[in-house]
Design a protein around this motif. Structure first.
Motif, PDB file in Angstrom:
ATOM      1  N   LEU A  83       0.852  -1.176   0.000  1.00 36.50           N
ATOM      2  CA  LEU A  83       0.000   0.000   0.000  1.00 36.50           C
ATOM      3  C   LEU A  83       0.891   1.230   0.000  1.00 36.50           C
ATOM      4  CD1 LEU A  83      -2.980   0.932   0.129  1.00 36.50           C
ATOM      5  CD2 LEU A  83      -2.716   1.050   2.605  1.00 36.50           C
ATOM      6  N   ARG A  84       0.739   2.034  -1.046  1.00 33.64           N
ATOM      7  CA  ARG A  84       1.505   3.273  -1.149  1.00 33.64           C
ATOM      8  C   ARG A  84       0.582   4.427  -0.782  1.00 33.64           C
ATOM      9  NH1 ARG A  84       5.650   6.093  -4.257  1.00 33.64           N
ATOM     10  NH2 ARG A  84       4.922   8.241  -4.371  1.00 33.64           N
ATOM     11  N   ILE A  85       1.044   5.229   0.163  1.00 37.04           N
ATOM     12  CA  ILE A  85       0.295   6.399   0.596  1.00 37.04           C
ATOM     13  C   ILE A  85       1.092   7.634   0.197  1.00 37.04           C
ATOM     14  CG2 ILE A  85      -0.705   7.650   2.546  1.00 37.04           C
ATOM     15  CD1 ILE A  85      -1.941   4.901   2.257  1.00 37.04           C
ATOM     16  N   ASP A  86       0.427   8.571  -0.450  1.00 45.55           N
ATOM     17  CA  ASP A  86       1.012   9.874  -0.732  1.00 45.55           C
ATOM     18  C   ASP A  86       0.272  10.882   0.131  1.00 45.55           C
ATOM     19  OD1 ASP A  86       2.907   9.166  -2.749  1.00 45.55           O
ATOM     20  OD2 ASP A  86       1.238   8.919  -4.148  1.00 45.55           O
ATOM     21  N   TYR A  87       0.983  11.438   1.108  1.00 47.91           N
ATOM     22  CA  TYR A  87       0.391  12.453   1.976  1.00 47.91           C
ATOM     23  C   TYR A  87       0.457  13.787   1.242  1.00 47.91           C
ATOM     24  CZ  TYR A  87       0.601   8.901   5.561  1.00 47.91           C
ATOM     25  OH  TYR A  87       0.427   7.749   6.267  1.00 47.91           O
TER      26      TYR A  87
END
Length: 139
Positions: A83-87
């Motif tokens: 899971l890639r999260i971009d804040y």
């Protein structure tokens, strides 16, 4: 058991989802929306009172998993592969975080999901996510 009910029961049984106060606001065929209320216990920076990124990550991950489980072509449970999260920005202190996820593609063994996290500013996401999840043998 129908997929929507299964996704809801699976997610509501997760202890950290309960501890973070996660609640479903909508769930359908391959989609899920959840909400996590603002809580001072989840603040990552006492000066700014911004919710910790780990709590946002957990909410996005849980919402994505629910979207996979509720997909009509998925025969069973799921687990996160990646899971890639971009804040994009800090969440606004005092506001709940809402997430929505869509399982947009399934292979025999992998589900692909997109999601976003929002607070009351629907125009500018707090974070976006893309993920892969296990699937138990789609036919």
């Amino acid at each position: 058991m129908d997929k929507v009910r299964m996704a809801r029961q699976f997610t509501e049984a997760i202890p950290h989802a309960k501890a973070l106060g996660m609640q479903f606001t909508d769930i359908g065929d391959g989609t899920a929306e959840m909400r996590m209320p603002y809580d001072e216990r989840f603040v990552g920076d006492p000066e700014t009172r911004v919710i910790h990124g780990g709590a946002v990550y957990a909410l996005l991950d849980t919402t994505c998993g629910a979207a996979v489980i509720s997909h009509p072509a998925n025969p069973g449970a799921t687990a996160t592969i990646g899971l890639r999260i971009d804040y994009m920005r800090a969440a606004t202190p005092g506001q709940a975080i809402r997430t929505r996820a869509t399982c947009y593609h399934l292979t025999r063994t992998v589900a692909f999901v997109r999601a976003e996290a929002l607070d009351d500013d629907d125009e500018n996401p707090v974070a976006t996510a893309t993920g892969t999840f296990t699937v138990e043998g789609v036919k």
